[in-house]
Design a protein around this motif. Sequence first.
Motif, short mmCIF file in Angstrom:
data_model
loop_
_atom_site.label_atom_id
_atom_site.label_comp_id
_atom_site.label_asym_id
_atom_site.label_seq_id
_atom_site.Cartn_x
_atom_site.Cartn_y
_atom_site.Cartn_z
N ALA B 257 43.13 26.95 45.88
CA ALA B 257 42.23 26.13 45.58
C ALA B 257 41.11 26.60 44.40
N LEU B 258 40.50 27.75 45.10
CA LEU B 258 39.31 27.91 44.45
C LEU B 258 39.65 28.14 43.12
N ILE B 259 40.98 28.47 42.88
CA ILE B 259 41.32 28.79 41.36
C ILE B 259 41.24 27.61 40.66
N ALA B 260 41.35 26.60 41.51
CA ALA B 260 41.93 25.08 40.97
C ALA B 260 40.26 24.42 40.19
N LYS B 261 39.11 24.91 41.35
CA LYS B 261 37.68 24.30 40.98
C LYS B 261 36.98 25.44 39.17
N ILE B 262 38.00 26.97 40.06
CA ILE B 262 37.28 27.79 38.39
C ILE B 262 38.11 26.83 37.24
N GLN B 263 39.18 26.73 37.42
CA GLN B 263 39.92 25.69 35.72
C GLN B 263 39.22 24.87 35.22
N GLU B 264 38.67 24.23 36.38
CA GLU B 264 38.28 22.68 36.04
C GLU B 264 37.65 22.99 35.39
N ASP B 265 35.56 23.95 36.35
CA ASP B 265 34.78 24.08 35.52
C ASP B 265 35.02 24.46 34.35
N MET B 266 36.02 25.60 33.87
CA MET B 266 35.81 25.84 32.67
C MET B 266 36.12 24.54 31.74
N LYS B 267 37.19 23.73 31.96
CA LYS B 267 37.84 23.27 31.28
C LYS B 267 36.97 22.61 29.80
N ASP B 268 35.49 22.52 30.58
CA ASP B 268 34.40 21.91 29.22
C ASP B 268 33.76 23.08 28.73
N LYS B 269 34.10 24.28 28.75
CA LYS B 269 33.22 25.44 27.97
C LYS B 269 33.84 25.70 26.70
N GLU B 270 33.47 25.88 25.73
CA GLU B 270 33.47 26.04 24.59
C GLU B 270 34.00 27.82 24.43
N GLY B 271 34.15 28.61 23.65
CA GLY B 271 34.48 30.06 23.37
C GLY B 271 35.14 30.28 24.49
N LEU B 272 34.64 31.62 24.33
CA LEU B 272 35.64 32.55 25.27
C LEU B 272 34.54 32.95 26.69
N LYS B 273 35.56 32.73 27.59
CA LYS B 273 35.38 32.73 28.93
C LYS B 273 35.32 34.14 29.88
N ALA B 274 35.27 34.44 30.32
CA ALA B 274 35.38 35.49 31.29
C ALA B 274 35.55 35.40 33.06
N VAL B 275 35.62 36.11 33.93
CA VAL B 275 36.33 35.81 35.34
C VAL B 275 35.50 37.05 35.95
N LEU B 276 34.88 37.61 36.27
CA LEU B 276 34.29 39.09 37.25
C LEU B 276 34.15 39.00 38.19
N VAL B 277 35.17 39.80 38.73
CA VAL B 277 35.42 39.89 40.18
C VAL B 277 34.62 40.54 40.90
N LEU B 278 33.71 40.50 41.63
CA LEU B 278 32.39 40.57 42.05
C LEU B 278 33.34 41.15 44.19
N ILE B 279 34.59 40.80 43.96
CA ILE B 279 35.04 41.18 45.61
C ILE B 279 35.90 42.57 45.79
N THR B 280 35.85 42.67 46.57
CA THR B 280 36.49 44.86 46.87
C THR B 280 37.53 44.38 47.93
N GLY B 281 38.27 45.76 47.24
CA GLY B 281 39.33 46.27 48.46
C GLY B 281 40.31 45.29 48.02
N GLU B 282 41.61 44.78 49.14
CA GLU B 282 42.70 44.64 48.93
C GLU B 282 42.85 43.17 48.73
N THR B 283 41.62 42.38 48.79
CA THR B 283 40.81 40.93 49.05
C THR B 283 41.05 41.18 47.59
#
Lengths: 330, 478
Positions: B257-283
């Motif tokens: 669901a979180l991934i769906a939410k990020i995709q939804e939030d990014m839909k209207d953004k123009e240009g190159l986007k990025a997802v930065l993962v600040l989660i450590t370890g196996e998670t």
Amino acid sequence: MLTPTVWDASLFHASPQLAVSGEFVLRLIIDGLMIGIIYALMAIGLTLIFSVLNIVSFAHGEFYMLGGYIVYFFLQTFEALPPLLSIVAAAIVTFAVGFLFERIFLQPMARGEVERPNEYAILVTFGLAFFLQFLMLGLVGPFPKKAHRLFDLPQIEGTFFRTTKATLFLGDITISAGRLFAALIALLALAGLLWFMYRTWTGRALQAVSQDRNAAAVVGINPLNMNTLAFSMGAMLAGLAGAVLVTVYSWVPWVGVPASSKSFVIIVLGGMGSIPGSLLGGLIIGVVESLGTGLFPDPARAQAYRDVFGLVIFALVLLLRPTGLFGRKL
Amino acid sequence: MRKSVLVFLLTAVSMLLLVACAQQQQTEAPQVVEKTVVVTQVVEQEKVVTQVVEVTPVAGRCAPTSFDELGDNAIKIGVPIPLSAPGSVTGGRAMQTAVNIAVKEVNDAGGVLGKYPVDVVFYDTSGLPERGTAGMEYLITSECVVAVVGEYHSAAGLTEKEVANKYHVPVIFAETWNDDITASQYPEVFRIAPASSMVAQADAKYLSDVGVSFVAIVAENTDYGVPASEQTKERLAALGIDSETYLAEQGTQEFGALIAKIQEDMKDKEGLKAVLVLITGETSYNFEQQAAEQGLMPREDVVGIANQVAYNADEFWQNVPDGNYYAFRRVGVVPALTKDNPVATAFVEAYEKELGRFPESYAFEAYDAFMLMVKAIEKANSLDPDAIIAALESFDSPENGVQLAQGLYYFPYGTKNPVPDDQPAWMWHQWPDPAVLFLQYWQEGQSAEEACVVWPKQYQTCGDTYWIPPGTEPPVTP
């Protein structure tokens, strides 16, 4: 070399999204249903054990963990064999472990040879949980493993419908192949279970024992054998849930702990001992968690509150129906 | 008569001469005057005094403070690390291996100062604050460790530093990034890992160089993830880049669901986007694989930046099989930067022998933290905490620093040279030079050594590109 600059923290701010597309909500529901089916599969195993043996198995999460590892090692070892066989192998092994455990450790309790059966059941299932968890920790180590999805999707190019090997695109809705296969296999397993429970003599015998052990014995059903069957099947269902999810999540020896907790919530929500209740409870929890995460206005907190959304529904149902959705009145 | 006159005259002359002489003597007689005279006198005086000194006792601390007190025992150094969930077991095991290599190296050389063997005591903190406290209490009051090095998770490190301060035990944090680790400016606390603010600055610069217009920061809801995401967001804003933060609990498995939410939030953004993962370890693996499977990233228009554990290629490809074209941060050196450093070469060789792979940054840091503490004890020539702290503080410039596997360690700010007002408080006892690189995989299953170094410019190995779009090859093959 980096040049450090003065740190000046700023607080998060919520960015409420008032406009929500129907496609987005539909995607969240589909996602919730897919994961909810697997929740349900595991919870039904727990409720089956509770309804027939009248005990709560605290080792349920470890059978889930075991099922996942069996699929992982089967796929690693027998690459030439059809991958679906790994699911069958997980079902057989977890059924067998459940069978042996019930015969050796739980039958004495059912035969009245244990003085304090309730405490004994708690301790012996906890013991099994620790044994399995640390056994796997010793055998496979703490590092995460993940099985590759059972099948890659054929690549199809289209405007509305298209696929890559890992993803199915339906317009703006995307579904992961691993998750889709996991949900389909869980659905098949559920259908088979329901057929077994409601259309076969043995299934009906299990239900009979869960309703009244003495009456079932009078009509020729052996409650002790039903105990063994129920525990083995419960373990197998947990193993099947793990077997399909090891292709979606990374797997570690303690992976069963949160899954087990979720099953407890679901069986209480659906009504202790009710198979339809567990099925519905699993789907409700899956969808509510998904919708809650997707629609919560503060994106910073949405995922962190995921479990809370399900627990709010759980608390509300218990407030209005203390016996759960399909629970029998005591 | 004449004779009488002559005698008279002679007598008179003699008398006159005598009188004249008598008068002359009378005029030169001493005079009494008052005069001030300054006299400098050095007096050596030896005095025996009895002084009453008030000392705050450090109850419970049982480590020896001198080599005499140590006797025949080994010098114990405590190492708190995560070895079970929800901590990063991958990180903890790597650090454990690195420290064991350091211990063996020191003891093979005869021990500290060539005669005192060292012993290491590990404690599994699971990355949890409460276990961090319990672990430090145990190490200091039960195991009698002289010093502490290690820790991977900031959440545990923040509580450990309080215990170190309470018992006045020197500690070098190896891989805890939270600014507050050193910002509290405890005399006992040193750090060789970068502070979150330093990494946030590097992240923001990289994303700016790549040319992204929007960044989704997916961070763990911990003492590392929350401040790190805040700092990154702030620095991105300063560079004119919009961003949004999404927090998740450490140990989360389901991200659909979180991934769906990020995709939804990014839909209207123009240009190159990025997802930065600040989660450590196996998670982080769970998020990255699910994001790849659900089509969030990496894509032509979405840069995917995985957690640094992606450097562990075997584990990464097993858990994120669809993770081709993920970029990831590497704090510390890469193989090319170790070749001229004999300390690094020896450590890499030993580590590869143990685990079959090039050491991760946290392995380098664990090894170096242990060796740096040993160097400090040797320089102090004492087990007294004040002496060890003073020795660590004496490594105050590159000229006075200690060259170890990852770099030349020194701490420019401390008791003798406090952090100036124009520098952040976390620069206290902070190594200022950790290298931050960005690498990117561009072929499924490739090793971290084969991945392209894409940032910063001076270290690029695949031509002049900060980002290799999915489906393409780098301009230059390393």
